[in-house]
Design an enzyme around this catalytic site. Structure first.
Site, PDB file in Angstrom:
ATOM      1  N   PRO A   1      32.323  29.322  30.265  1.00 43.91           N
ATOM      2  CA  PRO A   1      32.704  28.607  31.488  1.00 43.91           C
ATOM      3  C   PRO A   1      33.935  27.718  31.327  1.00 43.91           C
ATOM      4  O   PRO A   1      34.654  27.481  32.296  1.00 43.91           O
ATOM      5  CB  PRO A   1      31.468  27.774  31.838  1.00 43.91           C
ATOM      6  CG  PRO A   1      30.593  27.808  30.644  1.00 43.91           C
ATOM      7  CD  PRO A   1      30.963  29.006  29.823  1.00 43.91           C
TER       8      PRO A   1
ATOM      9  N   ARG B   1      28.338  37.407  35.190  1.00 43.56           N
ATOM     10  CA  ARG B   1      27.951  36.420  34.180  1.00 43.56           C
ATOM     11  C   ARG B   1      29.176  35.745  33.585  1.00 43.56           C
ATOM     12  O   ARG B   1      30.179  36.388  33.293  1.00 43.56           O
ATOM     13  CB  ARG B   1      27.161  37.096  33.059  1.00 43.56           C
ATOM     14  CG  ARG B   1      26.592  36.100  32.053  1.00 43.56           C
ATOM     15  CD  ARG B   1      26.200  36.765  30.757  1.00 43.56           C
ATOM     16  NE  ARG B   1      25.128  37.727  30.930  1.00 43.56           N
ATOM     17  CZ  ARG B   1      23.836  37.433  30.822  1.00 43.56           C
ATOM     18  NH1 ARG B   1      23.456  36.199  30.583  1.00 43.56           N
ATOM     19  NH2 ARG B   1      22.932  38.377  30.972  1.00 43.56           N
TER      20      ARG B   1
ATOM     21  N   ILE C   1      46.777  37.027  26.076  1.00 47.63           N
ATOM     22  CA  ILE C   1      47.858  36.591  26.965  1.00 47.63           C
ATOM     23  C   ILE C   1      47.684  35.123  27.348  1.00 47.63           C
ATOM     24  O   ILE C   1      48.306  34.642  28.286  1.00 47.63           O
ATOM     25  CB  ILE C   1      47.976  37.484  28.225  1.00 47.63           C
ATOM     26  CG1 ILE C   1      46.667  37.515  29.019  1.00 47.63           C
ATOM     27  CG2 ILE C   1      48.401  38.886  27.855  1.00 47.63           C
ATOM     28  CD1 ILE C   1      46.786  38.252  30.362  1.00 47.63           C
TER      29      ILE C   1
ATOM     30  N   THR D   1      44.538  33.855  27.826  1.00 49.31           N
ATOM     31  CA  THR D   1      43.335  33.714  28.635  1.00 49.31           C
ATOM     32  C   THR D   1      42.073  33.483  27.809  1.00 49.31           C
ATOM     33  O   THR D   1      41.046  33.114  28.356  1.00 49.31           O
ATOM     34  CB  THR D   1      43.151  34.977  29.486  1.00 49.31           C
ATOM     35  OG1 THR D   1      43.378  36.110  28.655  1.00 49.31           O
ATOM     36  CG2 THR D   1      44.133  35.011  30.629  1.00 49.31           C
TER      37      THR D   1
ATOM     38  N   GLU E   1      42.850  36.777  37.749  1.00 52.45           N
ATOM     39  CA  GLU E   1      43.718  36.852  38.918  1.00 52.45           C
ATOM     40  C   GLU E   1      43.066  36.358  40.202  1.00 52.45           C
ATOM     41  O   GLU E   1      43.745  35.915  41.122  1.00 52.45           O
ATOM     42  CB  GLU E   1      44.233  38.286  39.086  1.00 52.45           C
ATOM     43  CG  GLU E   1      45.334  38.570  38.088  1.00 52.45           C
ATOM     44  CD  GLU E   1      45.591  40.058  37.885  1.00 52.45           C
ATOM     45  OE1 GLU E   1      46.612  40.532  38.366  1.00 52.45           O
ATOM     46  OE2 GLU E   1      44.764  40.732  37.242  1.00 52.45           O
TER      47      GLU E   1
HETATM   48 MO1  MOS Z   1      47.605  41.734  37.090  1.00 55.19          MO
HETATM   49  S1  MOS Z   1      49.573  41.230  37.524  1.00 55.19           S
HETATM   50  O1  MOS Z   1      47.224  43.227  37.866  1.00 55.19           O
HETATM   51  O2  MOS Z   1      47.707  41.877  35.415  1.00 55.19           O
END
Ligand code: MOS
Length: 713
Positions: free
Chosen positions: A607, A603, A466, A468, A680
């Protein structure tokens, strides 16, 4: 072999993204592709009386139109997706004439081009029996929800809050509100549905829930699960959208069935506001009390939030208020009002983002009332254990986060009195801080690992990228487990034919898919070692291995799941502390100048990617604090700012100087490497830190987000 875990590797998929070779859902071309456009309701409440298709049917390029008249009888969504108050719609589309919100899907027009389909859809004449919609929270009747995204009930009491408040030396009783907000990823939703055979469906969709979507589609069309394949290799942002059961996928698939051609349906920006969820409106009342020593003696957090008429999703604002601080008397409640608006769903830390905004502002207000420094106030109320669940933390280094963050930020230079710090240009300077917290979840997942003759290893899992960093972090796990260079690993995701993975949400991907990848690679290595004693280092050894194996590939499948005992024994959360400096000018414009965040998330696997995630999260938090607000018209229920010109989101020009740091200590109770998922938590606390800084700058306490200039002058 150099370990890659903990190294700041750049994205392995970066080149494909910047050169445009990464293929997103809307970019899949199929032979004989046709284009769909949605027919959407223009009223918020009532019934469809008549649909006139005469003009649309003869419009240029039109191939077919799907409405309630010719829609298939979709089977209901699976109970497990709708019964427990889960997000997404609970009714399948086109099965009745009822209209519940503006933008509800009433059908789909298919034409040779996107423009022709869009034009023809505008020619569809719908007559309604309209009723006045209910759009205002104040006019609605709140009810008590029972379920919270399938989680435990969030109505809870411990101790006696009234008694605590009665004895309190300092108290506040205040109301906060947060507006409806929309996810607004750059990539809008796109679905391309193609019937490969009369009973076999292939869907390319921008979704962070391919396995769930496979279940939804197979169920709706009454197909065996394996006859539906969902593919999604890249997602251009999701932030809580692009999962759950929305009706567009079924409409595209049914339209493809109708016209016997592949159909592509791509949302315009306005449809991202009415067709795929949003963050609910919240009103949160906080009653807090503290004793003479600044110790909390009462916390009452009462939330009213909204939902649509067709499903039950309750924004879980109060969850963290039960355990973020130590307090003997705590009461958390949620009420729900049903409005004629589209169905809300998780968005960027659902519950935590608005809930912690209110909690951390309320704490700041109480600290001011008790005349205690905000950081000191939090330390005095530090929770040494989870007092709600009565469990020890799996690990918690929040104290270190406060200390390191305050030191890096220069918190000691904060002049206590609000409105007493000025910048050279005359603007008021405010220092604000807040705590961040987010659950450290883990789900079941599976992975297969395959060793090829050329020494490359392919690892597959039906998970998602997504944005990330899945395409980078998972190969890190694989390479280090096998002890081979990362260049030899290929990680494949985004195909429902791959082994199980959950929806990408709840910041659990790394802690969920990581153990499956590690487990598969460990078993692959074992298998190889059993055959030839050690991992082959050159082509001769490799040839020897495959001769011994008598196969062209060596493959293993591994399933991982959370350790139940550990999960029952400990309470799993990530923590952080963030500090911001804002400047407020005479026009009431707030500029975020600096942001310092220190996080304890177990961990750190990478980074660099982690920093990007936290930076993005914080920026979303600043955006939530200062800009974002979806505005439905009180009378019609129509969203008046369903575009990116009127719905503001923080951009590069709003980005402050960031200093983001990690405690980076493995969580001994998380699997394998002790990593807790991240993402998040970056947004959590950020809106409160801004609101607290604005108060410090101006002496004005804005309790209704967003903090726009009109509220400050
Ligand atoms: Mo988050 S909006 O719980 O993926």
């Amino acid at each position: 072999m150099n370990a890659t875990i903990g190294q700041p590797l750049t994205r392995l998929d970066g080149r494909s993204k910047v050169t445009g070779t990464a293929t997103y859902a809307a970019e899949f071309q199929r032979p004989h592709l046709a284009y769909g456009a949605l027919i959407q309701s223009t009223i918020a409440n009532g019934r469809i009386a008549k649909v006139d298709l005469s003009s649309a049917k003869v419009a240029p390029g039109v191939i077919g139109i799907l409405t309630r008249e010719n829609a298939p009888r979709f089977k209901r969504y699976p109970d497990k997706l709708t019964k427990n108050g889960a997000p997404g719609e609970s009714r399948v589309p086109l099965q009745d004439d009822n209209v519940y919100w503006v933008g509800q899907h009433l059908g789909i027009v298919v034409a040779e081009t996107f423009e022709q389909a869009t034009h023809a859809a505008s020619l569809v004449g719908v007559q309604y029996e309209a009723q006045a919609p209910l759009v205002s929270v104040a006019a609605a009747h709140p009810t008590q929800p029972e379920k919270f995204i399938g989680r435990e009930s969030l109505q809870s009491t411990r101790g006696d809050v009234n008694a605590g408040l009665a004895d309190a030396a300092h108290k506040i009783d205040v109301l906060y509100s947060t507006p409806i907000e929309n996810h607004n990823p750059i990539e809008t939703i796109s679905t391309t549905a193609e019937w490969e055979a009369p009973d076999r469906l292939l869907i390319h969709e921008s979704t962070r829930g391919i396995k769930q979507l496979q279940t939804i589609v197979a169920n709706a069309f009454g197909l065996p699960l394996e006859n539906v394949r969902i593919v999604c290799k890249f997602i251009g942002g999701a932030f809580g959208s692009k999962a759950f059961q929305w009706s567009h996928t079924l409409l595209a698939a049914a339209a493809a069935q109708l016209v016997k051609r592949p159909v592509k349906l791509t949302f315009g920006r306005s449809q991202m506001f009415d067709s795929a969820g949003q963050r609910a409106y919240t009103e949160q009342r906080f009653s807090l009390g503290a004793d003479n020593s600044g110790k909390l003696v009462a916390v009452r957090h009462a939330t009213i939030t909204h939902c649509s008429p067709v499903s039950e999703y309750t924004e879980p604002c109060g969850r963290m208020s039960r355990m973020l601080y130590s307090c003997a008397n705590v009461e958390v409640s949620h009420k729900l009002v049903r409005l004629n608006l589209t169905t809300p769903c998780p968005m960027r830390a659902p519950g935590e983002a608005p809930g912690i905004f209110a909690l951390e502002c309320a704490l700041d207000e109480l600290a001011a009332a008790a005349n205690v420094d905000p950081v000191e106030f939090r330390l005095r109320n530090y929770a040494e254990s989870d007092e709600h669940d009565n469990k020890p933390w799996s690990s918690k280094k929040l104290r270190e986060c406060y200390e390191r963050g305050a030191q890096k930020f220069g918190w000691s230079k904060r002049v206590k009195e609000p409105g007493s710090m000025r910048a050279a240009d005359g603007s008021q300077i405010g220092f604000g801080m807040a705590t961040a917290i987010y659950p450290a979840g883990q789900q079941k997942a599976g992975a297969i690992a395959i060793l090829n003759r050329d020494g490359t290893v392919v690892v597959r899992c039906a998970t998602h990228e997504i944005g990330t960093g899945t395409y980078t972090a998972m190969p890190q796990f694989a390479a280090d487990t096998l002890g081979i260079p990362i260049e030899k690993v290929r990680f494949e995701l985004g195909d429902s034919q791959f082994p199980e993975a959950p929806n990408n949400g709840g910041s659990w991907l790394t802690a969920t898919v990581g153990p499956a990848v590690i487990g598969a690679c460990r078993e692959l290595k074992q298998k190889v070692v059993q055959l030839v004693g050690s991992w082959p280092n050159d082509s001769t050894q490799m040839a020897n291995l495959f001769a011994r194996a008598g196969q062209n590939q060596i493959q293993v499948h591994f399933n991982s799941e959370p350790n139940k005992e550990e999960r029952e024994k400990f309470s799993f959360f990530s923590f952080g502390a963030l500090f911001v400096e804002v400047h407020v000018d005479v026009l009431g414009q707030v500029r975020v100048k600096r942001a310092v965040g220190v996080y304890d998330m177990g961990r750190m696997i990478n980074p660099l990617l982690a920093r990007s995630q936290i930076m993005g999260g914080m920026l979303f938090g600043f955006s939530m604090a200062l800009m974002e607000s979806t505005i439905p018209d009180d009378v019609t229920g129509r969203i008046v700012n369903a575009n990116l010109a009127d719905y503001h989101i923080a951009v590069h020009a709003d980005t402050p100087e960031f200093d983001i740091d990690f405690i980076n200590e493995p969580d001994p109770h998380m699997p394998d490497l002790g990593a807790r998922g991240i993402g998040e938590i970056g947004i959590v606390g950020a809106p409160a830190a801004i609101a607290n800084a604005v108060f410090h700058a101006t002496g004005k306490r804005v309790r209704d987000l967003p903090i726009t200039p009109d509220k400050l002058i």
